[in-house]
Design an enzyme around this catalytic site. Sequence first.
Site, PDB file in Angstrom:
ATOM      1  N   GLU A   1     -23.187 -28.975 -12.215  1.00 27.79           N
ATOM      2  CA  GLU A   1     -22.784 -30.174 -12.447  1.00 27.79           C
ATOM      3  C   GLU A   1     -22.459 -30.344 -13.897  1.00 27.79           C
ATOM      4  O   GLU A   1     -23.474 -30.224 -14.716  1.00 27.79           O
ATOM      5  CB  GLU A   1     -23.985 -31.399 -12.306  1.00 27.79           C
ATOM      6  CG  GLU A   1     -24.044 -32.672 -12.754  1.00 27.79           C
ATOM      7  CD  GLU A   1     -25.165 -33.630 -12.636  1.00 27.79           C
ATOM      8  OE1 GLU A   1     -25.343 -34.327 -13.549  1.00 27.79           O
ATOM      9  OE2 GLU A   1     -25.900 -33.313 -11.873  1.00 27.79           O
TER      10      GLU A   1
ATOM     11  N   THR B   1     -23.492 -37.279 -15.858  1.00 31.09           N
ATOM     12  CA  THR B   1     -23.525 -38.236 -17.107  1.00 31.09           C
ATOM     13  C   THR B   1     -22.227 -39.254 -16.937  1.00 31.09           C
ATOM     14  O   THR B   1     -21.665 -39.173 -18.224  1.00 31.09           O
ATOM     15  CB  THR B   1     -23.851 -37.787 -18.307  1.00 31.09           C
ATOM     16  OG1 THR B   1     -24.728 -36.545 -18.144  1.00 31.09           O
ATOM     17  CG2 THR B   1     -24.407 -38.594 -19.280  1.00 31.09           C
TER      18      THR B   1
ATOM     19  N   LYS C   1     -30.009 -39.958  -6.429  1.00 31.25           N
ATOM     20  CA  LYS C   1     -30.261 -39.236  -7.541  1.00 31.25           C
ATOM     21  C   LYS C   1     -31.614 -39.824  -8.036  1.00 31.25           C
ATOM     22  O   LYS C   1     -31.534 -40.998  -8.620  1.00 31.25           O
ATOM     23  CB  LYS C   1     -29.182 -38.965  -8.737  1.00 31.25           C
ATOM     24  CG  LYS C   1     -30.109 -38.161  -9.692  1.00 31.25           C
ATOM     25  CD  LYS C   1     -28.994 -38.064 -10.987  1.00 31.25           C
ATOM     26  CE  LYS C   1     -29.717 -37.586 -12.294  1.00 31.25           C
ATOM     27  NZ  LYS C   1     -28.569 -37.410 -13.339  1.00 31.25           N
TER      28      LYS C   1
END
Length: 215
Positions: free
Chosen positions: A43, A74, A134
């Site tokens: 990621e 993000t 998440k």
Amino acid sequence: MKKQVILNQIASAGVIAVVRGDSKEAAVKAANALVLGGIVGLEITYTVPDASQAISELRAAYQDHAGIVIGAGTVLDAITARLAIMSGATFIVSPTFDIETAEICNLYQIPYLPGCMTITEMKTALKAGVDIIKLFPGNVYDPSIISSFKAPLPQLNIMPTGGVSVANMADWFKAGVIAVGAGGNLLAPAASGDYAGVTAMAKQYAEKYAEISQK
């Protein structure tokens, strides 16, 4: 079909490394060190300068490695999500849930993994088509929280991120998570440019996940 293939890759990878860095070059070096150590879920966060370029470079480098899955993290808005997708990201991770980001990911059949902390947030995300939640920040919770979330929403697929270590990874998977996100502990050596140390840490995480998977 495309989305399900990627979801299967994420689940198979088990450990998704949250890659940060002060430069694109540092992030790419860290990602390469992780792959060398056996971590196949990457990621690349949009706190990295030129993150889109880093994703493009890594996708090109590993295009012949079917098991490696590369996404963007993000991601705070739909515009950034689309930039990441156009750069080759195959999944999008956010610290919070954003409906417009969910919609753009659905449009391109790309999994969206938003950060949620409460059952209300998780329900909202599910209604928007999210397949993996998440749990963030994961270090606020104990693995036993998973059963509390799954009691009313047994269909939840959860990936805790934050505070996941080699020592507690098995507890998270035993609790019923689909994958874990690992950043600070896994990539700590990269802060001093010790990429061999990143590879060594990656091996520990990869070996622990392999052990967990065989049980």
